[in-house]
Design an enzyme around this catalytic site. Structure first.
Site, PDB file in Angstrom:
ATOM      1  N   LYS A 247      -3.764  -9.221  -0.967  1.00 23.28           N
ATOM      2  CA  LYS A 247      -2.660  -8.367  -0.501  1.00 23.28           C
ATOM      3  C   LYS A 247      -2.965  -7.855   0.901  1.00 23.28           C
ATOM      4  CE  LYS A 247      -0.481  -3.834  -1.387  1.00 23.28           C
ATOM      5  NZ  LYS A 247      -0.275  -2.719  -2.334  1.00 23.28           N
ATOM      6  N   ASP A 252       1.038   0.907   4.409  1.00 19.75           N
ATOM      7  CA  ASP A 252       1.997   1.093   3.318  1.00 19.75           C
ATOM      8  C   ASP A 252       2.530   2.528   3.320  1.00 19.75           C
ATOM      9  OD1 ASP A 252       3.530   1.063   1.058  1.00 19.75           O
ATOM     10  OD2 ASP A 252       1.840   0.958  -0.351  1.00 19.75           O
ATOM     11  N   LYS A 259       6.241   7.477   0.592  1.00 20.97           N
ATOM     12  CA  LYS A 259       5.133   8.187  -0.053  1.00 20.97           C
ATOM     13  C   LYS A 259       5.097   9.628   0.434  1.00 20.97           C
ATOM     14  CE  LYS A 259       1.870   4.365  -0.708  1.00 20.97           C
ATOM     15  NZ  LYS A 259       1.854   4.433  -2.181  1.00 20.97           N
ATOM     16  N   ASP A 270      -4.556  -0.767   2.809  1.00 21.74           N
ATOM     17  CA  ASP A 270      -3.740  -1.587   1.913  1.00 21.74           C
ATOM     18  C   ASP A 270      -3.788  -3.086   2.244  1.00 21.74           C
ATOM     19  OD1 ASP A 270      -2.384  -1.327  -0.462  1.00 21.74           O
ATOM     20  OD2 ASP A 270      -0.409  -1.084   0.443  1.00 21.74           O
ATOM     21  N   ASP A 329       8.057   0.993  -2.824  1.00 26.05           N
ATOM     22  CA  ASP A 329       6.618   1.269  -2.742  1.00 26.05           C
ATOM     23  C   ASP A 329       5.811   0.328  -3.645  1.00 26.05           C
ATOM     24  OD1 ASP A 329       4.352   2.478  -1.828  1.00 26.05           O
ATOM     25  OD2 ASP A 329       4.564   4.296  -3.049  1.00 26.05           O
ATOM     26  N   ARG A 333       3.091  -6.427  -4.938  1.00 26.44           N
ATOM     27  CA  ARG A 333       3.418  -7.509  -5.873  1.00 26.44           C
ATOM     28  C   ARG A 333       4.489  -8.442  -5.309  1.00 26.44           C
ATOM     29  NH1 ARG A 333       4.818  -3.164 -10.437  1.00 26.44           N
ATOM     30  NH2 ARG A 333       3.231  -2.028  -9.246  1.00 26.44           N
TER      31      ARG A 333
HETATM   32  N1  BES Z   1      -0.846   0.522  -2.066  1.00 25.27           N
HETATM   33  C1  BES Z   1      -0.329   1.231  -3.182  1.00 25.27           C
HETATM   34  C2  BES Z   1      -1.377   1.472  -4.271  1.00 25.27           C
HETATM   35  C3  BES Z   1      -2.518   2.403  -3.923  1.00 25.27           C
HETATM   36  C4  BES Z   1      -2.468   3.745  -4.276  1.00 25.27           C
HETATM   37  C5  BES Z   1      -3.649   1.925  -3.306  1.00 25.27           C
HETATM   38  C6  BES Z   1      -3.512   4.581  -3.987  1.00 25.27           C
HETATM   39  C7  BES Z   1      -4.712   2.763  -3.002  1.00 25.27           C
HETATM   40  C8  BES Z   1      -4.635   4.096  -3.357  1.00 25.27           C
HETATM   41  C9  BES Z   1       0.811   0.441  -3.802  1.00 25.27           C
HETATM   42  O1  BES Z   1       1.583  -0.293  -2.924  1.00 25.27           O
HETATM   43  C10 BES Z   1       1.735   1.417  -4.455  1.00 25.27           C
HETATM   44  O2  BES Z   1       2.314   2.203  -3.763  1.00 25.27           O
HETATM   45  N2  BES Z   1       1.847   1.331  -5.783  1.00 25.27           N
HETATM   46  C11 BES Z   1       2.720   2.202  -6.519  1.00 25.27           C
HETATM   47  C12 BES Z   1       3.431   1.362  -7.544  1.00 25.27           C
HETATM   48  C13 BES Z   1       4.492   2.109  -8.290  1.00 25.27           C
HETATM   49  C14 BES Z   1       5.643   2.440  -7.374  1.00 25.27           C
HETATM   50  C15 BES Z   1       4.954   1.246  -9.448  1.00 25.27           C
HETATM   51  C16 BES Z   1       1.857   3.270  -7.195  1.00 25.27           C
HETATM   52  O3  BES Z   1       0.751   2.935  -7.668  1.00 25.27           O
HETATM   53  O4  BES Z   1       2.255   4.409  -7.195  1.00 25.27           O
HETATM   54 ZN    ZN Z   2       0.635  -0.932  -1.231  1.00 25.89          ZN
HETATM   55 MN    MN Z   3       3.158   0.833  -2.064  1.00 18.84          MN
END
Ligand code: BES
Ligand code: ZN
Ligand code: MN
Length: 486
Positions: A247, A252, A259, A270, A329, A333
């Site tokens: 990835k 992000d 966020k 990220d 967010d 994926r």
């Molecule tokens: N890059 C983030 C995940 C992340 C969170 C990495 C904290 C490192 C530290 C990812 O893109 C994300 O935002 N995931 C969301 C998914 C949700 C919206 C289903 C999450 O984990 O909140």
């Molecule tokens: Zn992310």
């Molecule tokens: Mn994200």
């Protein structure tokens, strides 16, 4: 630098390797350290001035934890971490000589730990440069085995792997304003040049033409357009081919599903998965491991703007499957889906992806342990075993099939969010939908969620600095070696 440990009676003892230093100090080393409060606990660190009694001006004693039982050795991990504590604590010192016990991995853990602990990131320091303690410059490993071919091989290998890990740390630590998809792809091209690897980079026009809807959808809110990198290493004697997919979100923000402010800065990490797969491939090439590796890095910046994708948009992934984007967010994926389908087309023996994919990984396993999921228990086991050998914390996690229905969409083939319980697993289940078949069976695939482990928000520990850690690189190199010799 020498090691100390805690004996079963609670007393501090000197670890093998400390004998000559102890002799030079009238055999008072253990008693002196004990008086200073040393107990031998792991990572504990004490310095003693030698007043000219040894070649070194000071001795640093690092705790290895509990002493091993009779006829057993110190664990490679204890040694690796102690060596790292030493070089990290001694930043600002030019030269360090290390005399730690050899383990069943020989001098490898000492070399790896020492090199990984000797890392600092100062590229953006200017006025504060003077307060900055430079990393240790020269490391001498003191060992009876020093002249053996095994030791020499271990040293070369440690240098290649440590350099790779530090390269990934640098990439992760780089401010996202200086590492857009384009610059990241340029980095990959330079690596390809340096190590004589084949590279293909798709720009936004080619992505559009090829139908990479996931990468384009995530990237469309940013003025810095996306890329897809394919980097290939081939060995003439290879029997297996691994596809590594990482990835690569260079920043992000969450997109329109923005966020919260707190810790958004974390999201410069990220692209840790993409950095790991690209750089691990160059390390595997340097070590001439007899295996083929193709690294895939889907790169995009996830930003909110007038051109950004909206929650409820539908994207068409490479190969035709459609995804309803209910949360912008959950972007990792989406870019991975394109890359996984594309990687599957080449029918590799294994597909392994690494991604800072979910906050749920941190909830489930904490900040330091990556989750390993997949469709093949043997591959998952091979990965957690390789991680253990390499000194990384990874743990097997399931992909319960019943979670799939939470990803059903009202309008498209699949939605990009589902149940929030087990969020790490739900993300894995999403990815599973994009793994292709080979001879009628799904290609053996594993997914590493490295969200927490890729970036250390807390204090430094062992050989791990604050910030970018280089997670997954050492495991990938080990795994390539293990699979090549299997
Ligand atoms: N890059 C983030 C995940 C992340 C969170 C990495 C904290 C490192 C530290 C990812 O893109 C994300 O935002 N995931 C969301 C998914 C949700 C919206 C289903 C999450 O984990 O909140
Ligand atoms: Zn992310
Ligand atoms: Mn994200």
């Amino acid at each position: 630098m020498i090691g100390v440990a805690r004996a079963s009676d609670g007393k501090i003892i000197l670890a093998p390797g400390a004998e000559s230093v102890d002799a030079a100090l009238n055999r008072r080393l253990a008693a002196t350290l004990s008086q200073l409060g040393a107990t031998g606990k792991a990572s504990e660190c004490h310095r003693i001035a030698t007043f000219g009694n040894t070649a070194a001006q000071q001795v640093i004693a690092v705790g290895l934890g509990d002493a091993p039982r009779r006829n057993q050795r110190f664990s490679p991990d204890a040694v690796r971490r102690a060596a790292g504590v030493a070089t990290r604590e001694l930043a600002g010192t030019r030269h360090v000589a290390i005399s730690l016990p050899t383990t069943d991995q020989g001098i490898r853990p000492t070399a790896e730990g020492a090199l990984l602990g000797a890392y600092t990131y100062y590229r953006y320091r200017n006025a504060s440069q003077a307060d900055h303690r430079a990393a240790v410059e020269t490391i001498t490993i003191v060992s009876d085995d020093a002249r053996t071919p095994e030791a020499k091989r271990a040293l070369t290998r440690a240098q290649v792997v440590a350099e790779a890990v530090c390269k990934v740390r640098d990439l992760v630590n780089t401010p996202p304003s200086d590492l857009h998809p384009k610059e990241f792809a340029q980095f990959a091209a330079e690596q390809a040049d340096q190590y004589n690897l084949d590279i293909e980079i798709l720009d936004e026009r080619q992505l559009k033409k090829g139908g990479y809807g996931g990468i384009l959808g995530v990237g469309q809110g940013s003025i810095n357009p996306p890329r897809l990198v394919r980097l290939q290493y081939r060995h003439p004697k290879a029997k297996k081919t691994i596809a590594l997919v990482g990835k690569g979100i260079t920043f992000d923000s969450g997109g329109l599903s923005l966020k919260p402010t707190a810790s958004m800065d974390w999201m410069k990490s990220d692209m840790g998965g993409a950095a790991a797969v690209i750089v691990a491939t160059t390390a595997i090439a340097q070590l001439k491991v007899p295996i083929n590796v193709t690294a895939w890095a889907p790169l995009a910046e996830n930003m909110p703007s007038g051109s950004a994708q909206r929650p409820s948009d539908v994207l068409t992934i490479f190969g035709g499957k459609t995804v309803e984007v209910l949360n912008t967010d959950a972007e990792g994926r989406l870019v991975l889906a394109d890359a996984l389908v594309r990687a599957s087309e080449e029918q590799p023996d294994y597909i392994i992806d690494a991604a800072t994919l979910t906050g749920a990984q941190l909830v489930a396993l904490g900040t330091r342990t990556s989750g390993v999921m997949g469709n093949d228990d043997d591959l998952r086991k091979a990965i957690t075993d390789a991680a253990t050998t390499a000194g990384e914390q990874m743990w097997p996690m399931p992909l319960p099939p019943e979670l799939r229905k939470s990803l059903d969409s009202q309008v498209a083939d699949i939605a990009n969010i589902g149940d929030s319980y087990g969020g790490m697993l739900v993300a894995g289940i999403f990815l599973q939908d994009f793994i292709g078949k080979r001879d009628g069976e799904p290609i053996p695939w594993a997914h590493l969620d490295i969200a927490g482990p890729a970036f250390n928000q807390g204090n430094p520990y062992g050989y791990t600095p604050k910030g970018g850690t280089g997670a997954a690189v050492a495991t990938f190199v080990q795994l390539a070696e293990d699979l090549a010799s299997a």
